[in-house]
Design a protein around this motif. Structure first.
Motif, PDB file in Angstrom:
ATOM      1  N   VAL A 272       0.846  -1.188   0.000  1.00  0.00           N
ATOM      2  CA  VAL A 272       0.000   0.000   0.000  1.00  0.00           C
ATOM      3  C   VAL A 272       0.883   1.240   0.000  1.00  0.00           C
ATOM      4  O   VAL A 272       1.897   1.290   0.700  1.00  0.00           O
ATOM      5  CB  VAL A 272      -0.974   0.016   1.209  1.00  0.00           C
ATOM      6  N   LEU A 273       0.508   2.221  -0.812  1.00  0.00           N
ATOM      7  CA  LEU A 273       1.240   3.483  -0.931  1.00  0.00           C
ATOM      8  C   LEU A 273       0.256   4.620  -0.675  1.00  0.00           C
ATOM      9  O   LEU A 273      -0.730   4.768  -1.418  1.00  0.00           O
ATOM     10  CB  LEU A 273       1.860   3.604  -2.319  1.00  0.00           C
ATOM     11  N   ALA A 274       0.506   5.410   0.350  1.00  0.00           N
ATOM     12  CA  ALA A 274      -0.406   6.488   0.734  1.00  0.00           C
ATOM     13  C   ALA A 274       0.228   7.838   0.450  1.00  0.00           C
ATOM     14  O   ALA A 274       1.312   8.143   0.958  1.00  0.00           O
ATOM     15  CB  ALA A 274      -0.767   6.387   2.213  1.00  0.00           C
ATOM     16  N   VAL A 275      -0.449   8.651  -0.372  1.00  0.00           N
ATOM     17  CA  VAL A 275      -0.051  10.034  -0.608  1.00  0.00           C
ATOM     18  C   VAL A 275      -0.791  10.890   0.417  1.00  0.00           C
ATOM     19  O   VAL A 275      -2.025  10.911   0.425  1.00  0.00           O
ATOM     20  CB  VAL A 275      -0.382  10.486  -2.039  1.00  0.00           C
ATOM     21  N   MET A 276      -0.054  11.585   1.242  1.00  0.00           N
ATOM     22  CA  MET A 276      -0.636  12.234   2.408  1.00  0.00           C
ATOM     23  C   MET A 276      -0.559  13.753   2.288  1.00  0.00           C
ATOM     24  O   MET A 276       0.532  14.321   2.157  1.00  0.00           O
ATOM     25  CB  MET A 276       0.057  11.761   3.688  1.00  0.00           C
ATOM     26  N   GLY A 277      -1.718  14.411   2.321  1.00  0.00           N
ATOM     27  CA  GLY A 277      -1.762  15.858   2.326  1.00  0.00           C
ATOM     28  C   GLY A 277      -1.409  16.388   3.703  1.00  0.00           C
ATOM     29  O   GLY A 277      -1.802  15.813   4.719  1.00  0.00           O
ATOM     30  N   THR A 278      -0.650  17.464   3.739  1.00  0.00           N
ATOM     31  CA  THR A 278      -0.226  18.034   5.016  1.00  0.00           C
ATOM     32  C   THR A 278      -1.007  19.313   5.318  1.00  0.00           C
ATOM     33  O   THR A 278      -1.594  19.924   4.429  1.00  0.00           O
ATOM     34  CB  THR A 278       1.274  18.357   5.005  1.00  0.00           C
ATOM     35  N   ALA A 297       1.739  -4.575   8.558  1.00  0.00           N
ATOM     36  CA  ALA A 297       2.975  -5.123   9.132  1.00  0.00           C
ATOM     37  C   ALA A 297       4.217  -4.476   8.523  1.00  0.00           C
ATOM     38  O   ALA A 297       5.226  -5.147   8.263  1.00  0.00           O
ATOM     39  CB  ALA A 297       3.019  -6.646   8.958  1.00  0.00           C
ATOM     40  N   GLY A 298       4.129  -3.169   8.289  1.00  0.00           N
ATOM     41  CA  GLY A 298       5.267  -2.433   7.745  1.00  0.00           C
ATOM     42  C   GLY A 298       5.399  -2.497   6.242  1.00  0.00           C
ATOM     43  O   GLY A 298       6.268  -1.821   5.669  1.00  0.00           O
ATOM     44  N   ASP A 299       4.543  -3.280   5.569  1.00  0.00           N
ATOM     45  CA  ASP A 299       4.610  -3.374   4.106  1.00  0.00           C
ATOM     46  C   ASP A 299       3.849  -2.198   3.493  1.00  0.00           C
ATOM     47  O   ASP A 299       2.908  -2.366   2.718  1.00  0.00           O
ATOM     48  CB  ASP A 299       4.013  -4.708   3.643  1.00  0.00           C
ATOM     49  N   SER A 300       4.282  -1.008   3.864  1.00  0.00           N
ATOM     50  CA  SER A 300       3.563   0.207   3.489  1.00  0.00           C
ATOM     51  C   SER A 300       4.558   1.308   3.171  1.00  0.00           C
ATOM     52  O   SER A 300       5.714   1.278   3.611  1.00  0.00           O
ATOM     53  CB  SER A 300       2.649   0.663   4.632  1.00  0.00           C
ATOM     54  N   ALA A 301       4.089   2.295   2.411  1.00  0.00           N
ATOM     55  CA  ALA A 301       4.899   3.475   2.106  1.00  0.00           C
ATOM     56  C   ALA A 301       4.021   4.705   2.242  1.00  0.00           C
ATOM     57  O   ALA A 301       2.912   4.747   1.684  1.00  0.00           O
ATOM     58  CB  ALA A 301       5.479   3.386   0.699  1.00  0.00           C
ATOM     59  N   LEU A 302       4.491   5.698   2.973  1.00  0.00           N
ATOM     60  CA  LEU A 302       3.772   6.948   3.168  1.00  0.00           C
ATOM     61  C   LEU A 302       4.635   8.079   2.627  1.00  0.00           C
ATOM     62  O   LEU A 302       5.833   8.142   2.927  1.00  0.00           O
ATOM     63  CB  LEU A 302       3.491   7.200   4.656  1.00  0.00           C
ATOM     64  N   VAL A 303       4.046   8.969   1.835  1.00  0.00           N
ATOM     65  CA  VAL A 303       4.806  10.069   1.257  1.00  0.00           C
ATOM     66  C   VAL A 303       4.055  11.377   1.489  1.00  0.00           C
ATOM     67  O   VAL A 303       2.841  11.449   1.308  1.00  0.00           O
ATOM     68  CB  VAL A 303       5.074   9.847  -0.249  1.00  0.00           C
ATOM     69  N   ALA A 304       4.781  12.411   1.902  1.00  0.00           N
ATOM     70  CA  ALA A 304       4.182  13.721   2.170  1.00  0.00           C
ATOM     71  C   ALA A 304       5.181  14.803   1.790  1.00  0.00           C
ATOM     72  O   ALA A 304       6.387  14.553   1.672  1.00  0.00           O
ATOM     73  CB  ALA A 304       3.788  13.844   3.640  1.00  0.00           C
ATOM     74  N   MET A 305       4.673  16.024   1.620  1.00  0.00           N
ATOM     75  CA  MET A 305       5.519  17.125   1.174  1.00  0.00           C
ATOM     76  C   MET A 305       5.064  18.423   1.829  1.00  0.00           C
ATOM     77  O   MET A 305       3.876  18.727   1.875  1.00  0.00           O
ATOM     78  CB  MET A 305       5.436  17.246  -0.356  1.00  0.00           C
ATOM     79  N   GLN A 306       6.011  19.190   2.314  1.00  0.00           N
ATOM     80  CA  GLN A 306       5.728  20.476   2.945  1.00  0.00           C
ATOM     81  C   GLN A 306       5.557  21.549   1.877  1.00  0.00           C
ATOM     82  O   GLN A 306       6.269  21.560   0.872  1.00  0.00           O
ATOM     83  CB  GLN A 306       6.876  20.859   3.878  1.00  0.00           C
TER      84      GLN A 306
END
Length: 533
Positions: A272-278, A297-306
């Motif tokens: 799972v890949l989550a694009v996260m709005g800040t 179980a850690g098989d995840s990726a989270l990405v965010a940008m300031q």
């Protein structure tokens, strides 16, 4: 009118208020009422004189003691009654209903000071207008002189406020926020994992991430913490990617850098890949991010940008920056994601809270078809009144469904919840991909809007959300200011009320992206585990 507006300002609103905040709200509201009364008085007096029914100065002087007595009685009685209203509102949001009388008695005194200061400012402006008009009166007709004087003073005031006061205040706030952004929260240290931005081999130096970016990376859930909860499942080190304002010069470069970081850390190979709005400062709420790492179980990726140093209450003035940043990040990630083999892509989901939800809604075009076709699910928490998709869904809701829990197309793609039981409303099939909105009935971040000044909102219709006082009423101008003041206390209430959503993101993610074999018991276990930390 000043007294009437003062009294109305003390009526129940969405959230309980401290005595000093109520005094501030009452003072501003009373000044607005005074202005309305002054306009009505001028108009009425002009009509009375034209009709020959003006009672004259003697009658007016005789009425002032009567009005003064009635006003004083109204202030005392309503202020005393408002303590009871505050108890009702506190009960509605599960707070101790006790209200300290010795503090509440200061409300009218604070209000009087605020009103007096505002009236002094207004009369100073009026005096300046008369001076200019008098100077011009020797050269032009009196109506023209007053119209010109009013216009000139208005231009000066707008110029001073926008060109000096507002811009100076923004520069001061931004400068202070920039300094704060360089700090690091106690206990947050640079990671030694290659799966994290700022770690070994990262193209985003630790110092460039900003304070909230370092918090986001430094609070990642370690594998050692995930393993006991996983109960035998294979556990990985989670991927977290963050790009700060100092990480690259332009928005496009920062978005491209985020994609390169996802490639470096292996984010595109996770489940799972989550694009996260800040939010304005670049903050991502752990209550929305950590559940995904536990569930997968850690098989995840989270990405965010300031995109800003400024807090959300300031950034909302320049919300286009949030939209541009959300669109740039999502488009860059989505473009890369589309090039991957369909059978090995991660599930792409989006997340945003408050201003972050606005950024992510606009990133996918602000439409439900685009959201469901381009993502594998979405979680939006406490949306703002500017959110385009939220507005459309709420406006297009089915007849009989309330604004605080709207139903669209029998809930086939999107559902609204305040408590877990709400996911089952309506009792109809809910297909994938799923979108969840978490919104509390008492959240002023959702319900405050300029339209409150002149139009009664749908969310005050019956039936109301369980946490909105039945005694709350809508009043022109007054309710607008009341809910604006509620924003100051939006996070000062228990979880499940105001702008606090507690463990609800955990249950929401379980509805949106449930791992194989995951059960409702696992969701409850995870919620309890996170609450205990």
């Amino acid at each position: 009118m000043a007294t009437a507006f003062y009294c109305l300002s003390l009526t129940p609103s969405l959230l309980p208020r401290a005595w000093w905040l109520q005094g501030l709200a009452a003072g501003v509201t009373a000044a607005v009422g005074y202005a309305v009364g002054a306009v009505l008085e001028s108009a009425t007096r002009a009509l009375a004189r034209r009709a020959g029914t003006d009672p004259g100065p003697g009658a007016r002087r005789a009425m002032w003691p009567v009005l003064g007595t009635l006003a004083a009685l109204a202030v005392v009685v309503v202020t005393a009654r408002s303590a009871g209203w505050q108890r009702e509102v506190r009960r509605a949001v599960a707070m101790d209903p006790h209200v300290a009388w010795w503090q509440w008695m200061w409300v009218p005194f604070v209000a009087a000071v605020i009103t007096a200061l505002l009236l002094l400012a207004a009369r100073t402006v009026r005096l300046a207008t008369r001076i200019v008009a008098h100077a011009l009166g020797a050269h032009v007709p009196r109506p023209v002189a007053y119209a010109t004087g009013t216009a000139l003073i208005a231009l000066v005031i707008v110029g001073v406020v926008q060109g000096f006061l507002l811009s100076t205040a923004l520069r001061v706030v931004e400068s202070a926020a920039s300094l704060t952004d360089q700090g690091t929260t106690e206990g947050i240290v640079r990671p030694d994992l290659a799966t994290l931005s700022g770690g070994p081999g990262s193209a985003t130096p630790w110092d460039s991430l900003g304070a909230k970016g370092r918090d986001f990376i430094g609070s990642v859930t370690p594998r050692t913490e995930l393993a006991p909860f996983a109960e035998g499942r294979t556990v990985k080190d989670p991927v977290r990617v963050y790009v700060g304002l100092r990480s690259a010069d332009t928005l496009k470069e920062r978005a491209a850098l985020a994609v390169r970081e996802l490639e470096r850390t292996g984010g595109f190979s996770r489940k799972v890949l989550a694009v996260m709005g800040t939010t304005g400062t670049g903050w991502v709420n752990d209550q929305g991010s950590r559940p995904l790492e536990y569930m997968w179980a850690g098989d995840s990726a989270l990405v965010a940008m300031q995109y800003s140093y400024l807090p959300s209450w300031v950034s909302v003035l320049t919300e286009d920056e949030a939209a541009d940043a959300g669109r740039a990040l999502f488009d860059a990630v989505h473009d890369k994601w589309q090039t991957l083999p369909a059978d090995s892509r991660p599930r792409l989901v989006v997340y945003g809270e408050s201003l972050g939800s606005y950024a992510m809604e606009t990133a996918v075009g602000g439409s439900l078809p685009a959201l469901t076709s381009e993502t594998g699910g979405a979680l939006f928490i406490g949306p703002t009144y500017s959110n385009p998709l939220w507005k459309k869904i709420t406006a297009d809701r089915e007849a009989g469904s309330p604004a605080w829990r709207p139903v669209v197309d029998r809930g086939v793609a999107v559902r609204f919840a305040q408590v877990p039981e709400d996911y089952g409303i309506p009792n109809a099939p809910w297909r994938q991909p799923r979108t969840v909105y978490l919104q509390n009935g008492s959240d002023p971040v959702i319900w405050w809007s300029p339209g409150l000044a002149f139009h009664q909102p749908d969310w005050l219709d019956r039936p109301r959300a369980r946490d909105v006082s039945p005694a709350m009423q809508w009043y022109p101008l007054v309710t607008f200011w009341q809910v604006a003041c509620d924003l100051a206390g939006a996070d000062s209430v228990p979880d499940g009320y105001g702008h606090r959503y507690g463990a609800m993101p955990t249950s929401a993610w379980a509805q949106i992206t449930r791992p194989p074999g995951w059960t409702d018991a696992d969701t409850a276990r995870l919620a309890d585990h996170l609450a205990a930390q």
